[in-house]
Design a protein around this motif. Sequence first.
Motif, PDB file in Angstrom:
ATOM      1  N   ALA A  60       0.841  -1.195   0.000  1.00 42.08           N
ATOM      2  CA  ALA A  60       0.000   0.000   0.000  1.00 42.08           C
ATOM      3  C   ALA A  60       0.876   1.245   0.000  1.00 42.08           C
ATOM      4  N   ASP A  90      -2.534  -4.000   0.228  1.00 41.43           N
ATOM      5  CA  ASP A  90      -3.895  -3.991  -0.305  1.00 41.43           C
ATOM      6  C   ASP A  90      -4.193  -5.351  -0.918  1.00 41.43           C
ATOM      7  N   THR A 127      -4.336  -3.065   4.976  1.00 44.36           N
ATOM      8  CA  THR A 127      -5.001  -1.772   5.075  1.00 44.36           C
ATOM      9  C   THR A 127      -6.442  -1.968   5.537  1.00 44.36           C
ATOM     10  N   ALA A 145      -8.356  -3.589   2.810  1.00 42.58           N
ATOM     11  CA  ALA A 145      -7.976  -4.996   2.636  1.00 42.58           C
ATOM     12  C   ALA A 145      -8.565  -5.867   3.735  1.00 42.58           C
TER      13      ALA A 145
END
Length: 255
Positions: free
Chosen positions: A128, A136, A160, A163
């Motif tokens: 990310a 991600d 994240t 995610a």
Amino acid sequence: MRNLLLSIALVAFAGVAQAQFMPEKLTPMGEKIVAAMNSDIRTAEDKARDAERKPRQTLEFFGLQDNMRVLELVPSAGWYTKILGPVLAEKGEFYVAIGTDRLAPVLKATPALSKVKVAPVDAKMAPAPGKMGQFDLGDFSLGVKDLDLILTFRNYHNLTTAARGSLNKAAFAALKSGGHYGILDHTRRHNEPDTTENWRRVDPALVIREVQAAGFVLEDFSAIHYIPDDELRYEVGRKSVSGNSDRFVLRFRKP
């Protein structure tokens, strides 16, 4: 009479003291997990971490049974895989998913893990931008259905917010009704913003909120990995914290 009461008290105390120091009586499932822990497919380095990671107690809390269909998320080099694989080899079915590249050589070189399957996940794991150590995933599916149990160990913090949402959604879809989702990770202080010291920690209250948003019910939590010496101030890789970090253990159920 006083001597009689004293004798009774001493006998009772001796019984309690003896019970405290007697070896813990294991369940049949506990015995099977311990047998896998003692397997020669595990290295000395693997086994040296058993006292800290408490795999038997952890897996028993998550409800592992040897006839289940289980999936381990982000297995890394296979520390838990080497325990779960033998336990599930005879009666169960065991998948690994996401970030399995490091594990592939281990599976190939270890006959005892020949029945472990790599799930056909269509996730695209990518670093990310601007997020240290986070990835991600995009929307994806785990490629399997009707699982009894999905587990992830010290990996949730690597994703994240988006995610994690995708992961929880995919886990919900892959589990059967009544199936369980177990998450273990390093504890962060509640509501603490990101810093260079806490980036590998995650707030358990945040995890609960995110997983419940995917449709899960929080069924139970455990203090198995509570470490009072961890002040939750420092990066978990620091010498003073590594192997001694406080970790939360959460078990969710799909209604």
